[in-house]
Design a protein around this motif. Structure first.
Motif, PDB file in Angstrom:
ATOM      1  N   LEU A 187     -37.342 -24.585  61.274  1.00 48.78           N
ATOM      2  CA  LEU A 187     -38.754 -24.423  60.932  1.00 48.78           C
ATOM      3  C   LEU A 187     -38.963 -23.833  59.546  1.00 48.78           C
ATOM      4  CD1 LEU A 187     -40.160 -23.116  64.340  1.00 48.78           C
ATOM      5  CD2 LEU A 187     -40.562 -25.354  63.327  1.00 48.78           C
ATOM      6  N   PHE A 188     -38.092 -22.909  59.121  1.00 54.39           N
ATOM      7  CA  PHE A 188     -38.399 -22.108  57.940  1.00 54.39           C
ATOM      8  C   PHE A 188     -37.435 -22.305  56.778  1.00 54.39           C
ATOM      9  CE2 PHE A 188     -39.664 -19.582  61.741  1.00 54.39           C
ATOM     10  CZ  PHE A 188     -41.022 -19.829  61.639  1.00 54.39           C
ATOM     11  N   ASN A 189     -36.253 -22.907  56.998  1.00 54.84           N
ATOM     12  CA  ASN A 189     -35.324 -23.116  55.885  1.00 54.84           C
ATOM     13  C   ASN A 189     -35.517 -24.462  55.208  1.00 54.84           C
ATOM     14  OD1 ASN A 189     -34.305 -20.670  56.574  1.00 54.84           O
ATOM     15  ND2 ASN A 189     -32.274 -21.372  57.151  1.00 54.84           N
ATOM     16  N   VAL A 190     -36.111 -25.419  55.916  1.00 54.58           N
ATOM     17  CA  VAL A 190     -36.261 -26.774  55.386  1.00 54.58           C
ATOM     18  C   VAL A 190     -37.720 -27.182  55.511  1.00 54.58           C
ATOM     19  CG1 VAL A 190     -35.499 -29.158  55.563  1.00 54.58           C
ATOM     20  CG2 VAL A 190     -33.907 -27.320  56.093  1.00 54.58           C
ATOM     21  N   SER A 191     -38.265 -27.728  54.430  1.00 56.51           N
ATOM     22  CA  SER A 191     -39.669 -28.146  54.469  1.00 56.51           C
ATOM     23  C   SER A 191     -39.831 -29.565  55.001  1.00 56.51           C
ATOM     24  CB  SER A 191     -40.274 -28.058  53.060  1.00 56.51           C
ATOM     25  OG  SER A 191     -39.557 -28.892  52.161  1.00 56.51           O
ATOM     26  N   ALA A 192     -38.854 -30.440  54.737  1.00 56.28           N
ATOM     27  CA  ALA A 192     -38.922 -31.844  55.197  1.00 56.28           C
ATOM     28  C   ALA A 192     -37.592 -32.198  55.850  1.00 56.28           C
ATOM     29  CB  ALA A 192     -39.239 -32.777  54.037  1.00 56.28           C
ATOM     30  N   PRO A 193     -37.386 -31.848  57.116  1.00 53.28           N
ATOM     31  CA  PRO A 193     -36.074 -32.082  57.744  1.00 53.28           C
ATOM     32  C   PRO A 193     -35.711 -33.553  57.862  1.00 53.28           C
ATOM     33  CG  PRO A 193     -37.690 -31.338  59.364  1.00 53.28           C
ATOM     34  CD  PRO A 193     -38.325 -31.165  58.032  1.00 53.28           C
ATOM     35  N   THR A 194     -36.683 -34.431  58.118  1.00 53.51           N
ATOM     36  CA  THR A 194     -36.373 -35.860  58.247  1.00 53.51           C
ATOM     37  C   THR A 194     -35.838 -36.432  56.940  1.00 53.51           C
ATOM     38  OG1 THR A 194     -38.118 -36.079  59.913  1.00 53.51           O
ATOM     39  CG2 THR A 194     -37.313 -38.094  58.890  1.00 53.51           C
ATOM     40  N   ALA A 195     -36.494 -36.103  55.836  1.00 53.51           N
ATOM     41  CA  ALA A 195     -36.011 -36.571  54.535  1.00 53.51           C
ATOM     42  C   ALA A 195     -34.660 -35.959  54.197  1.00 53.51           C
ATOM     43  CB  ALA A 195     -37.037 -36.233  53.459  1.00 53.51           C
ATOM     44  N   LEU A 196     -34.453 -34.699  54.580  1.00 55.46           N
ATOM     45  CA  LEU A 196     -33.168 -34.050  54.310  1.00 55.46           C
ATOM     46  C   LEU A 196     -32.030 -34.766  55.045  1.00 55.46           C
ATOM     47  CD1 LEU A 196     -31.406 -31.749  53.238  1.00 55.46           C
ATOM     48  CD2 LEU A 196     -32.049 -30.435  55.275  1.00 55.46           C
ATOM     49  N   VAL A 197     -32.241 -35.085  56.314  1.00 57.33           N
ATOM     50  CA  VAL A 197     -31.198 -35.766  57.082  1.00 57.33           C
ATOM     51  C   VAL A 197     -30.900 -37.135  56.475  1.00 57.33           C
ATOM     52  CG1 VAL A 197     -30.642 -36.765  59.338  1.00 57.33           C
ATOM     53  CG2 VAL A 197     -31.698 -34.510  59.199  1.00 57.33           C
ATOM     54  N   ARG A 198     -31.920 -37.870  56.099  1.00 54.29           N
ATOM     55  CA  ARG A 198     -31.694 -39.205  55.541  1.00 54.29           C
ATOM     56  C   ARG A 198     -30.948 -39.129  54.219  1.00 54.29           C
ATOM     57  NH1 ARG A 198     -36.561 -40.824  55.559  1.00 54.29           N
ATOM     58  NH2 ARG A 198     -36.454 -42.004  57.518  1.00 54.29           N
ATOM     59  N   ASN A 199     -31.368 -38.226  53.329  1.00 51.69           N
ATOM     60  CA  ASN A 199     -30.708 -38.121  52.027  1.00 51.69           C
ATOM     61  C   ASN A 199     -29.278 -37.614  52.170  1.00 51.69           C
ATOM     62  OD1 ASN A 199     -33.090 -38.968  50.794  1.00 51.69           O
ATOM     63  ND2 ASN A 199     -33.840 -36.883  50.503  1.00 51.69           N
ATOM     64  N   ALA A 200     -29.068 -36.611  53.036  1.00 49.34           N
ATOM     65  CA  ALA A 200     -27.713 -36.097  53.235  1.00 49.34           C
ATOM     66  C   ALA A 200     -26.810 -37.142  53.877  1.00 49.34           C
ATOM     67  CB  ALA A 200     -27.766 -34.830  54.091  1.00 49.34           C
ATOM     68  N   ALA A 201     -27.348 -37.922  54.823  1.00 48.95           N
ATOM     69  CA  ALA A 201     -26.556 -38.973  55.462  1.00 48.95           C
ATOM     70  C   ALA A 201     -26.176 -40.053  54.449  1.00 48.95           C
ATOM     71  CB  ALA A 201     -27.340 -39.584  56.617  1.00 48.95           C
ATOM     72  N   GLU A 202     -27.095 -40.413  53.579  1.00 50.93           N
ATOM     73  CA  GLU A 202     -26.773 -41.414  52.558  1.00 50.93           C
ATOM     74  C   GLU A 202     -25.687 -40.906  51.613  1.00 50.93           C
ATOM     75  OE1 GLU A 202     -29.012 -43.866  48.930  1.00 50.93           O
ATOM     76  OE2 GLU A 202     -30.172 -42.620  50.335  1.00 50.93           O
ATOM     77  N   ALA A 203     -25.773 -39.624  51.208  1.00 49.99           N
ATOM     78  CA  ALA A 203     -24.754 -39.060  50.324  1.00 49.99           C
ATOM     79  C   ALA A 203     -23.392 -39.003  51.007  1.00 49.99           C
ATOM     80  CB  ALA A 203     -25.190 -37.669  49.877  1.00 49.99           C
ATOM     81  N   ALA A 204     -23.360 -38.584  52.278  1.00 55.09           N
ATOM     82  CA  ALA A 204     -22.092 -38.504  53.007  1.00 55.09           C
ATOM     83  C   ALA A 204     -21.475 -39.885  53.188  1.00 55.09           C
ATOM     84  CB  ALA A 204     -22.313 -37.834  54.357  1.00 55.09           C
ATOM     85  N   MET A 205     -22.276 -40.891  53.537  1.00 52.44           N
ATOM     86  CA  MET A 205     -21.745 -42.236  53.734  1.00 52.44           C
ATOM     87  C   MET A 205     -21.239 -42.830  52.422  1.00 52.44           C
ATOM     88  SD  MET A 205     -20.956 -44.542  55.868  1.00 52.44           S
ATOM     89  CE  MET A 205     -21.805 -43.999  57.358  1.00 52.44           C
ATOM     90  N   ARG A 206     -21.920 -42.556  51.328  1.00 45.76           N
ATOM     91  CA  ARG A 206     -21.453 -43.064  50.037  1.00 45.76           C
ATOM     92  C   ARG A 206     -20.090 -42.467  49.675  1.00 45.76           C
ATOM     93  NH1 ARG A 206     -24.957 -46.048  47.123  1.00 45.76           N
ATOM     94  NH2 ARG A 206     -27.149 -46.026  47.775  1.00 45.76           N
ATOM     95  N   GLU A 207     -19.900 -41.194  49.999  1.00 48.90           N
ATOM     96  CA  GLU A 207     -18.603 -40.574  49.707  1.00 48.90           C
ATOM     97  C   GLU A 207     -17.500 -41.165  50.580  1.00 48.90           C
ATOM     98  OE1 GLU A 207     -16.511 -36.144  49.714  1.00 48.90           O
ATOM     99  OE2 GLU A 207     -18.701 -36.360  49.815  1.00 48.90           O
ATOM    100  N   VAL A 208     -17.782 -41.380  51.852  1.00 52.04           N
ATOM    101  CA  VAL A 208     -16.770 -41.939  52.747  1.00 52.04           C
ATOM    102  C   VAL A 208     -16.449 -43.386  52.373  1.00 52.04           C
ATOM    103  CG1 VAL A 208     -16.257 -42.547  55.137  1.00 52.04           C
ATOM    104  CG2 VAL A 208     -17.394 -40.390  54.624  1.00 52.04           C
TER     105      VAL A 208
END
Length: 397
Positions: A187-208
């Protein structure tokens, strides 16, 4: 001015006929000698209206009865009770309650009924911590459908296009399933959790994908890519303190660009044929080798059994011969006759019809052999006459 005032006084006296007129007091500050009076509005306010005969307006207001103190107190108590009862709230089974006091985190409560100080002292957030959320990278589902089928998704080219370790371009479409692990951080550490998950998932998949080859990504390396992307994405979200737990990363479609997709399909088909043929050969080998091993073991066991039988039989015969030899040395004649009798008993027991003749009769009789019986397979030849054996003792009929 004086004329108007005198006329107004006469008019009011006519309206109040029958009433005893009160003497009009002189206002303070009037100049009697000079005949000057105060202005009309000042005199009206001081004497309670025109002519001074009306009462003061503030005196009229005081005549109304004010509400009782008990009624006011009851209304106040009812309002206070409603305000206090507004602090009761219920947390559903799939939720967790996060309570803020003056905008600062205070506590976390489990499902069930609870009480919090009414607003503006405390506020409650109730995120759904057991609900599995889904984020899509490289594509978007059309409508309410969550299945990946042709015609139900919309490709996002800028998200799906990735570079492999062998410098080939591949389009990767995958989805991420996650849920809330820590509601306070979520609730308080992230303002847009959905966008965070999508962007982090894209970065992780690109690295793999960047550490993998295109053949592995298209054919048999998908499980490894999914596992590595899941662990890497979880590490990224933990560093951000997002309070999110990754359940799974699922590759929906991995294919090369349209310009070379036919060639890659041929390569993939050849690899599948190779794998199929190898599997068939291994299945045939796994079926043949155990059978051959079983037959070899059976033959080996039979040979060992035959060897043991022959050895035991030979040892028995040798032991029997030794025993007979010892007896023969003690009584040669008796032993010789005993052996002769045993041999003849064995021979005669195997023959069918028996004819016994003494030596004189045997010299005069013509031997008759059943030739038809001798030609039959498995027929036992008739015994020889006793006279033919010179060493045999004389037989009597």
């Amino acid at each position: 001015m004086n004329w108007d005032w005198d006329k107004l006084q006469e008019k009011r006296q006519k309206q109040q006929a029958g009433r005893r007129p009160r003497p009009e007091p002189q206002d303070e500050g009037d100049d009697v000698e000079s005949g000057r009076q105060k202005p009309r509005n000042e005199r009206y306010l001081l004497h309670g209206g025109a002519g001074g005969n009306d009462q003061n307006p503030f005196q009229k207001i005081s005549k109304f009865k004010m509400p009782g103190r008990k009624v006011v107190l009851l209304v106040a108590l009812a309002a206070m009770a409603v305000w206090l009862l507004s602090g009761i709230y219920i947390v559903n089974p799939d939720e967790q309650g996060v309570v803020l006091r003056f905008g600062k985190y205070n506590r976390t409560v489990d499902p069930g009924p609870h009480y919090a100080l009414p607003a503006p002292f405390e506020s409650i957030y109730k995120p759904q911590v057991t609900q599995v959320l889904r984020s899509e990278v490289g594509f978007r589902s059309v409508g309410q459908s969550t299945t990946f089928q042709q015609g139900q998704v919309r490709t996002i080219a800028e998200e799906a296009s990735m570079l492999t370790g062998d410098e080939n371009i591949v389009n990767v479409q995958f989805s991420v399933q996650y849920k809330i692990n820590d509601p306070v951080q979520y609730l308080f550490n992230v303002s847009a959790p959905t966008a965070l998950v999508r962007n982090a998932a894209e970065a992780a998949m690109r690295e793999v994908i960047g550490n993998s080859e295109i053949d592995s990504a298209i054919t048999d390396g998908k499980l490894k890519i999914q596992s590595e992307a899941t662990h890497l994405l979880q590490e990224i979200l933990d560093r951000y303190g997002a309070g999110i737990k990754i359940i799974a990363v699922q590759l929906q479609d991995v294919h090369p660009p349209k310009e070379v997709i036919d060639a890659f399909k041929d390569v993939a088909s050849a690899r599948e044929d190779k794998s199929r043929i190898i599997n068939q050969a291994e299945a045939y080998r796994n079926e043949l080798l155990p059978k051959a091993r079983g037959q070899a073991a059976a033959l080996r066991n039979q040979a060992e059994a035959y060897s043991a039988t022959r050895v035991r039989s030979a040892e028995g015969e040798a032991a029997r011969f030794d025993a007979l030899r010892k007896e023969y040395e003690k009584a040669p004649d008796v032993t010789r006759k005993r052996l002769y009798y045993e041999a003849m008993e064995d021979i005669l027991s195997k023959s069918g019809e028996k004819v016994l003749l003494d030596s004189a009769a045997a010299g005069k009789a013509l031997p008759f052999l059943p030739l038809s019986g001798l030609n039959a397979p498995g027929a036992t030849p008739p015994p020889m006459p006793a006279a033919s054996n010179p060493k045999a003792p004389e037989q009597t009929k």
